[in-house]
Scaffold this motif. Structure first.
Motif, PDB file in Angstrom:
ATOM      1  N   GLU A  42     -57.953 -17.762 -75.079  1.00 36.63           N
ATOM      2  CA  GLU A  42     -56.831 -18.013 -74.177  1.00 36.63           C
ATOM      3  C   GLU A  42     -55.657 -17.098 -74.501  1.00 36.63           C
ATOM      4  OE1 GLU A  42     -55.977 -22.129 -74.706  1.00 36.63           O
ATOM      5  OE2 GLU A  42     -57.529 -22.817 -73.321  1.00 36.63           O
ATOM      6  N   LYS A  43     -55.351 -16.960 -75.794  1.00 33.16           N
ATOM      7  CA  LYS A  43     -54.204 -16.146 -76.199  1.00 33.16           C
ATOM      8  C   LYS A  43     -54.408 -14.675 -75.845  1.00 33.16           C
ATOM      9  CE  LYS A  43     -52.173 -18.965 -76.430  1.00 33.16           C
ATOM     10  NZ  LYS A  43     -50.843 -19.340 -75.919  1.00 33.16           N
ATOM     11  N   GLN A  45     -56.598 -13.413 -73.675  1.00 31.64           N
ATOM     12  CA  GLN A  45     -56.716 -13.302 -72.216  1.00 31.64           C
ATOM     13  C   GLN A  45     -55.327 -13.265 -71.570  1.00 31.64           C
ATOM     14  OE1 GLN A  45     -58.818 -13.315 -69.509  1.00 31.64           O
ATOM     15  NE2 GLN A  45     -57.245 -13.895 -68.039  1.00 31.64           N
ATOM     16  N   ASN A  46     -54.468 -14.180 -71.974  1.00 36.07           N
ATOM     17  CA  ASN A  46     -53.128 -14.244 -71.383  1.00 36.07           C
ATOM     18  C   ASN A  46     -52.332 -12.988 -71.686  1.00 36.07           C
ATOM     19  OD1 ASN A  46     -53.710 -16.786 -70.400  1.00 36.07           O
ATOM     20  ND2 ASN A  46     -52.686 -17.870 -72.069  1.00 36.07           N
ATOM     21  N   SER A  49     -53.780 -10.001 -69.671  1.00 43.00           N
ATOM     22  CA  SER A  49     -53.572 -10.144 -68.224  1.00 43.00           C
ATOM     23  C   SER A  49     -52.139  -9.836 -67.796  1.00 43.00           C
ATOM     24  CB  SER A  49     -53.957 -11.552 -67.766  1.00 43.00           C
ATOM     25  OG  SER A  49     -53.118 -12.525 -68.354  1.00 43.00           O
ATOM     26  N   THR A  50     -51.217  -9.724 -68.750  1.00 43.76           N
ATOM     27  CA  THR A  50     -49.854  -9.324 -68.386  1.00 43.76           C
ATOM     28  C   THR A  50     -49.803  -7.867 -67.948  1.00 43.76           C
ATOM     29  OG1 THR A  50     -49.264  -8.600 -70.639  1.00 43.76           O
ATOM     30  CG2 THR A  50     -48.890 -10.932 -70.081  1.00 43.76           C
ATOM     31  N   GLU A  72     -61.532  -9.827 -72.173  1.00 47.12           N
ATOM     32  CA  GLU A  72     -60.582  -9.384 -71.161  1.00 47.12           C
ATOM     33  C   GLU A  72     -60.141  -7.941 -71.381  1.00 47.12           C
ATOM     34  OE1 GLU A  72     -58.413  -9.984 -67.607  1.00 47.12           O
ATOM     35  OE2 GLU A  72     -60.049 -11.105 -68.567  1.00 47.12           O
ATOM     36  N   VAL A 116     -61.465 -19.303 -68.553  1.00 43.81           N
ATOM     37  CA  VAL A 116     -60.065 -18.979 -68.820  1.00 43.81           C
ATOM     38  C   VAL A 116     -59.521 -18.020 -67.766  1.00 43.81           C
ATOM     39  CG1 VAL A 116     -58.501 -17.841 -70.442  1.00 43.81           C
ATOM     40  CG2 VAL A 116     -60.236 -19.417 -71.298  1.00 43.81           C
ATOM     41  N   ALA A 117     -60.364 -17.084 -67.345  1.00 47.29           N
ATOM     42  CA  ALA A 117     -59.945 -16.090 -66.344  1.00 47.29           C
ATOM     43  C   ALA A 117     -60.045 -16.617 -64.916  1.00 47.29           C
ATOM     44  CB  ALA A 117     -60.785 -14.828 -66.485  1.00 47.29           C
ATOM     45  N   GLN A 233     -44.021 -11.451 -79.100  1.00 45.03           N
ATOM     46  CA  GLN A 233     -44.520 -12.818 -78.915  1.00 45.03           C
ATOM     47  C   GLN A 233     -44.950 -13.342 -80.276  1.00 45.03           C
ATOM     48  OE1 GLN A 233     -47.879 -13.152 -76.257  1.00 45.03           O
ATOM     49  NE2 GLN A 233     -48.195 -15.325 -76.657  1.00 45.03           N
TER      50      GLN A 233
END
Length: 262
Positions: A42-43, A45-46, A49-50, A72, A116-117, A233
């Motif tokens: 999740e981390k 991927q997020n 994806s930015t 990803e 997740v995606a 982050q």
């Protein structure tokens, strides 16, 4: 037990399949399904994806033969190069890349990646795509000035460090030295993605204890800053799993960029 009596990942090695079965398998009794699989996916991927993490090349240096946090990344980088310190680990990774008989089954991770995606119908495509974009698996040696000698690597646009510094460093001073050496693989202005375990001193593979460097949030922030990184982050997740196989108390995921020298 003192750190000196624990084995070191890059020196003594561990059985790569035992490592995967212990911390990353699809078995119902596997205690780290969230911390080892879903949360990091999740981390990463997020973050990917930015669109802030992209370029020609990504270098990944992770403990063991893990690849699942990189699903990803295939959308944003032309080449992914994996650096590993042991031949056993390299062989295990290449089995999966080349779809060989007996390779570790990462299908449960590809399922999570597509969930997740939000693309649950693309599991097979995710695996095929990642295999294609991992173009090299290279051995590194901490005893050499050029870590990948005789191979010379260009500096990467993105550097991923996943639980590797705590596994190969004997103490915090060694952690700093290894961070400095790995950082040379990243372009000025390039991005770092860091995933690690806080306040960990050991983990168990195949009944044998392996050493981990204990560090906390303050330690990591200071080490990154001193090495010329600007943190963009920083998240900490408190451990939920119950197991005597590893003694961390929380997980850290952070991103940063390497300042360009004037």
């Amino acid at each position: 037990m003192e750190p000196e009596s624990h084995k070191l990942y890059h020196v003594h090695s561990f059985h790569s399949r035992n490592f995967l079965d212990t911390f990353f398998s699809s078995k119902p009794e596997m205690p780290f399904t969230y911390e080892g699989l879903r949360y990091p996916m999740e981390k990463f991927q997020n973050a990917f994806s930015t669109g802030n993490f992209k370029g020609d090349m990504l270098i990944d240096i992770s403990v063991g033969p893990i690849i699942h946090h990189l699903y990803e990344a295939q959308e944003y980088f032309r080449d992914i190069i994996l650096l590993k310190p042991t031949e056993h680990c390299i062989v295990e990774v290449k089995k999966w890349i080349n779809s060989r008989t007996g390779a570790f089954d990462w299908s449960h991770a590809s399922t999570i990646a597509t969930e997740v995606a939000g693309k649950s119908d693309q599991c097979e495509e995710k695996e095929i795509g990642l295999r294609k974009v991992i173009t090299h698996v290279v051995k590194f040696d901490l005893n050499k000035e050029n870590l990948t000698d005789p191979i010379g690597l260009p500096q990467a646009d993105c550097l991923v460090l996943r639980s590797i510094l705590e596994a190969i460093s004997k103490d915090l001073d060694g952690f700093v030295r290894n961070l400095k050496r790995f950082s040379k693989l990243l372009k000025p202005g390039g991005n770092l993605m860091f995933y690690g375990v806080l306040n960990c001193t050991f983990y168990v593979v195949g009944g044998e204890r392996f050493h981990a460097v204990k560090y906390n949030e303050s330690d990591l922030r200071s080490m990154l800053s001193n090495e010329g990184y600007v943190i963009t982050q920083f998240e900490i997740f408190q451990r939920k799993s119950e197991s005597d196989l590893i003694d961390f108390d929380s997980i850290v995921f952070c991103t940063a960029y390497k300042e360009q020298k004037l």
